[in-house]
Scaffold this active site. Sequence first.
Site, PDB file in Angstrom:
ATOM      1  N   ASP A  50       0.825  -1.219   0.000  1.00 20.47           N
ATOM      2  CA  ASP A  50       0.000   0.000   0.000  1.00 20.47           C
ATOM      3  C   ASP A  50       0.857   1.266   0.000  1.00 20.47           C
ATOM      4  O   ASP A  50       1.963   1.271   0.557  1.00 20.47           O
ATOM      5  CB  ASP A  50      -0.907  -0.037   1.249  1.00 20.47           C
ATOM      6  CG  ASP A  50      -2.100   0.886   1.094  1.00 20.47           C
ATOM      7  OD1 ASP A  50      -2.311   1.427  -0.007  1.00 20.47           O
ATOM      8  OD2 ASP A  50      -2.831   1.067   2.086  1.00 20.47           O
ATOM      9  N   GLY A  51       0.306   2.328  -0.581  1.00 23.92           N
ATOM     10  CA  GLY A  51       0.951   3.645  -0.491  1.00 23.92           C
ATOM     11  C   GLY A  51       1.637   4.095  -1.775  1.00 23.92           C
ATOM     12  O   GLY A  51       2.365   5.089  -1.762  1.00 23.92           O
ATOM     13  N   HIS A  67       2.989   3.416  -8.944  1.00 26.35           N
ATOM     14  CA  HIS A  67       2.845   1.982  -9.225  1.00 26.35           C
ATOM     15  C   HIS A  67       4.095   1.436  -9.933  1.00 26.35           C
ATOM     16  O   HIS A  67       4.504   0.310  -9.673  1.00 26.35           O
ATOM     17  CB  HIS A  67       1.597   1.726 -10.075  1.00 26.35           C
ATOM     18  CG  HIS A  67       0.317   2.083  -9.362  1.00 26.35           C
ATOM     19  ND1 HIS A  67       0.059   1.674  -8.073  1.00 26.35           N
ATOM     20  CD2 HIS A  67      -0.763   2.817  -9.744  1.00 26.35           C
ATOM     21  CE1 HIS A  67      -1.134   2.130  -7.701  1.00 26.35           C
ATOM     22  NE2 HIS A  67      -1.643   2.840  -8.687  1.00 26.35           N
ATOM     23  N   SER A  95      -7.186  -5.683  -6.383  1.00 32.38           N
ATOM     24  CA  SER A  95      -8.370  -6.279  -5.748  1.00 32.38           C
ATOM     25  C   SER A  95      -9.599  -6.092  -6.641  1.00 32.38           C
ATOM     26  O   SER A  95      -9.586  -5.280  -7.579  1.00 32.38           O
ATOM     27  CB  SER A  95      -8.629  -5.617  -4.390  1.00 32.38           C
ATOM     28  OG  SER A  95      -9.139  -4.315  -4.584  1.00 32.38           O
ATOM     29  N   ARG A 101     -11.222   2.416  -9.596  1.00 28.88           N
ATOM     30  CA  ARG A 101     -10.265   3.511  -9.827  1.00 28.88           C
ATOM     31  C   ARG A 101     -10.414   4.066 -11.247  1.00 28.88           C
ATOM     32  O   ARG A 101     -11.103   3.470 -12.082  1.00 28.88           O
ATOM     33  CB  ARG A 101      -8.848   2.999  -9.604  1.00 28.88           C
ATOM     34  CG  ARG A 101      -8.655   2.571  -8.175  1.00 28.88           C
ATOM     35  CD  ARG A 101      -7.226   2.351  -7.816  1.00 28.88           C
ATOM     36  NE  ARG A 101      -7.164   2.042  -6.380  1.00 28.88           N
ATOM     37  CZ  ARG A 101      -6.083   2.133  -5.653  1.00 28.88           C
ATOM     38  NH1 ARG A 101      -4.955   2.526  -6.187  1.00 28.88           N
ATOM     39  NH2 ARG A 101      -6.116   1.841  -4.372  1.00 28.88           N
ATOM     40  N   LEU A 161      10.173 -21.250  -4.601  1.00 29.28           N
ATOM     41  CA  LEU A 161       9.257 -20.270  -3.999  1.00 29.28           C
ATOM     42  C   LEU A 161       7.868 -20.334  -4.644  1.00 29.28           C
ATOM     43  O   LEU A 161       7.747 -20.303  -5.866  1.00 29.28           O
ATOM     44  CB  LEU A 161       9.839 -18.859  -4.186  1.00 29.28           C
ATOM     45  CG  LEU A 161       8.927 -17.690  -3.806  1.00 29.28           C
ATOM     46  CD1 LEU A 161       8.741 -17.603  -2.287  1.00 29.28           C
ATOM     47  CD2 LEU A 161       9.479 -16.362  -4.341  1.00 29.28           C
ATOM     48  N   ARG A 218       1.757  -4.983   5.981  1.00 28.93           N
ATOM     49  CA  ARG A 218       1.071  -3.938   5.197  1.00 28.93           C
ATOM     50  C   ARG A 218       1.865  -2.649   5.343  1.00 28.93           C
ATOM     51  O   ARG A 218       2.199  -2.249   6.464  1.00 28.93           O
ATOM     52  CB  ARG A 218      -0.366  -3.727   5.674  1.00 28.93           C
ATOM     53  CG  ARG A 218      -1.085  -2.692   4.802  1.00 28.93           C
ATOM     54  CD  ARG A 218      -2.549  -2.547   5.117  1.00 28.93           C
ATOM     55  NE  ARG A 218      -3.181  -1.674   4.122  1.00 28.93           N
ATOM     56  CZ  ARG A 218      -4.437  -1.755   3.725  1.00 28.93           C
ATOM     57  NH1 ARG A 218      -5.231  -2.672   4.240  1.00 28.93           N
ATOM     58  NH2 ARG A 218      -4.925  -0.926   2.826  1.00 28.93           N
ATOM     59  N   ARG A 224      -5.420  -2.471   8.395  1.00 29.35           N
ATOM     60  CA  ARG A 224      -6.588  -3.323   8.147  1.00 29.35           C
ATOM     61  C   ARG A 224      -6.189  -4.351   7.094  1.00 29.35           C
ATOM     62  O   ARG A 224      -5.145  -4.217   6.453  1.00 29.35           O
ATOM     63  CB  ARG A 224      -7.792  -2.497   7.694  1.00 29.35           C
ATOM     64  CG  ARG A 224      -7.504  -1.580   6.545  1.00 29.35           C
ATOM     65  CD  ARG A 224      -8.706  -0.725   6.142  1.00 29.35           C
ATOM     66  NE  ARG A 224      -8.283   0.198   5.107  1.00 29.35           N
ATOM     67  CZ  ARG A 224      -7.782   1.399   5.336  1.00 29.35           C
ATOM     68  NH1 ARG A 224      -7.696   1.865   6.577  1.00 29.35           N
ATOM     69  NH2 ARG A 224      -7.366   2.170   4.346  1.00 29.35           N
ATOM     70  N   SER A 226      -8.348  -5.467   4.529  1.00 34.81           N
ATOM     71  CA  SER A 226      -8.926  -5.118   3.219  1.00 34.81           C
ATOM     72  C   SER A 226      -9.291  -6.304   2.322  1.00 34.81           C
ATOM     73  O   SER A 226      -8.904  -6.345   1.146  1.00 34.81           O
ATOM     74  CB  SER A 226      -7.967  -4.187   2.460  1.00 34.81           C
ATOM     75  OG  SER A 226      -7.764  -3.017   3.185  1.00 34.81           O
ATOM     76  N   GLU A 237       0.589 -13.414  12.171  1.00 31.09           N
ATOM     77  CA  GLU A 237       1.117 -12.252  12.877  1.00 31.09           C
ATOM     78  C   GLU A 237       1.071 -11.086  11.893  1.00 31.09           C
ATOM     79  O   GLU A 237       1.270 -11.274  10.694  1.00 31.09           O
ATOM     80  CB  GLU A 237       2.575 -12.500  13.299  1.00 31.09           C
ATOM     81  CG  GLU A 237       2.737 -13.610  14.300  1.00 31.09           C
ATOM     82  CD  GLU A 237       2.059 -13.289  15.630  1.00 31.09           C
ATOM     83  OE1 GLU A 237       2.055 -12.103  16.023  1.00 31.09           O
ATOM     84  OE2 GLU A 237       1.520 -14.223  16.257  1.00 31.09           O
TER      85      GLU A 237
HETATM   86  C1  FPP Z   1      -1.876   0.194  -3.333  1.00 34.30           C
HETATM   87  O1  FPP Z   1      -1.403   1.531  -3.310  1.00 34.30           O
HETATM   88  C2  FPP Z   1      -1.283  -0.512  -4.467  1.00 34.30           C
HETATM   89  C3  FPP Z   1      -1.999  -1.070  -5.474  1.00 34.30           C
HETATM   90  C4  FPP Z   1      -3.461  -1.007  -5.557  1.00 34.30           C
HETATM   91  C5  FPP Z   1      -1.322  -1.740  -6.605  1.00 34.30           C
HETATM   92  C6  FPP Z   1      -0.126  -2.571  -6.261  1.00 34.30           C
HETATM   93  C7  FPP Z   1       0.583  -2.870  -7.516  1.00 34.30           C
HETATM   94  C8  FPP Z   1       1.919  -2.884  -7.687  1.00 34.30           C
HETATM   95  C9  FPP Z   1       2.886  -2.721  -6.597  1.00 34.30           C
HETATM   96  C10 FPP Z   1       2.553  -3.081  -9.039  1.00 34.30           C
HETATM   97  C11 FPP Z   1       1.864  -3.932 -10.055  1.00 34.30           C
HETATM   98  C12 FPP Z   1       1.862  -5.370  -9.771  1.00 34.30           C
HETATM   99  C13 FPP Z   1       2.527  -6.316 -10.479  1.00 34.30           C
HETATM  100  C14 FPP Z   1       2.329  -7.745 -10.115  1.00 34.30           C
HETATM  101  C15 FPP Z   1       3.485  -5.996 -11.533  1.00 34.30           C
HETATM  102  P1  FPP Z   1      -2.443   2.720  -3.526  1.00 34.30           P
HETATM  103  O2  FPP Z   1      -2.476   3.043  -4.981  1.00 34.30           O
HETATM  104  O3  FPP Z   1      -3.769   2.345  -2.961  1.00 34.30           O
HETATM  105  O4  FPP Z   1      -1.749   3.864  -2.724  1.00 34.30           O
HETATM  106  P2  FPP Z   1      -2.490   5.021  -1.886  1.00 34.30           P
HETATM  107  O5  FPP Z   1      -3.248   4.351  -0.780  1.00 34.30           O
HETATM  108  O6  FPP Z   1      -1.352   5.856  -1.405  1.00 34.30           O
HETATM  109  O7  FPP Z   1      -3.392   5.758  -2.849  1.00 34.30           O
END
Ligand code: FPP
Length: 285
Positions: A50-51, A67, A95, A101, A161, A218, A224, A226, A237
């Site tokens: 996240d983030g 991203h 998700s 979005r 893995l 997380r 949370r 989610s 944990e």
């Molecule tokens: C959450 O941050 C992140 C996501 C919804 C996407 C996670 C995806 C990647 C790390 C890269 C793509 C994946 C692959 C497998 C190549 P957010 O966008 O919700 O951040 P925010 O809460 O700061 O808005």
Amino acid sequence: MFFEKLSKMLNDVFRPSPKYITVSVAQAAAGPAQALPPSRLPRHVAIIMDGNGRWAQNRGMPRSAGHAAGTEALRDIIRASDDWGIEALSLYAFSTENWARSKEEINALMGLLLKYFNSEIDELDEKNVRITILGDVNGLPDAQREAVCRAMERTKDNTGLKLNIALNYGGRAELTRAAKLLAEKVKAGEIQPEDITEDLFGQQLYTADSPDVDLLIRTSGEMRTSNFLPWQLVYAEMVFDSINWPDFDRARYLQCLRIYADRDRRFGGVDEARPEKKTEDNADD
Ligand code: FPP
């Protein structure tokens, strides 16, 4: 084909297993230097990355740049998990709720996904990594669905893995799907309702081949789960790290593993070997 498989297996068997897991001096500078015996490692780590959006916004960049940076972090964490002998790693990449979005952001994520699978598949396969997609692949755009299905097919016999990538994933949807699969088996006369056990239920989940999650990480300070792996997380944990995902690196990962290694896991029982800690509440018990 046979020799390729044999060589992967031999590489895996003869790969020196680290006595203690450390990170390089440069990476460890991001946090206190730490070493960890492999016997204290979690078998299954799940991560809510996240983030990304906040990371980009803090730098005046578009969310898609967050991203892209997050994908670099993900690459490093997958390599670290493989280097350190983690059995299973589950990553929450997209998700069922993320479809809400903007089109622009979804396209950016789908583009990164395709790029990642095309650029990494040779290395992952070479490293004997087995890729499983958690979620409904039929809901993905054609190109992405074909790429992830190809990757699953290509790595399905690998024994290293277990890399689980949650895409178009929702925990409740996964549980509902498992219930439907069992109902169909009952309807077909293959099983009786009384045959349904926790074990059989777990076998209907996308993660059937992985053990329960030991550690959930997380990032970004949110606390949370989610809708991520509700069945598999029951005794996990949890470690919540305040930094945004693109800044998460193997030094930070090692810190999370260290925190996990120091936790006292009792699974609802009592640890007989460990004297009960005295607190104000139980001091007179
Ligand atoms: C959450 O941050 C992140 C996501 C919804 C996407 C996670 C995806 C990647 C790390 C890269 C793509 C994946 C692959 C497998 C190549 P957010 O966008 O919700 O951040 P925010 O809460 O700061 O808005």
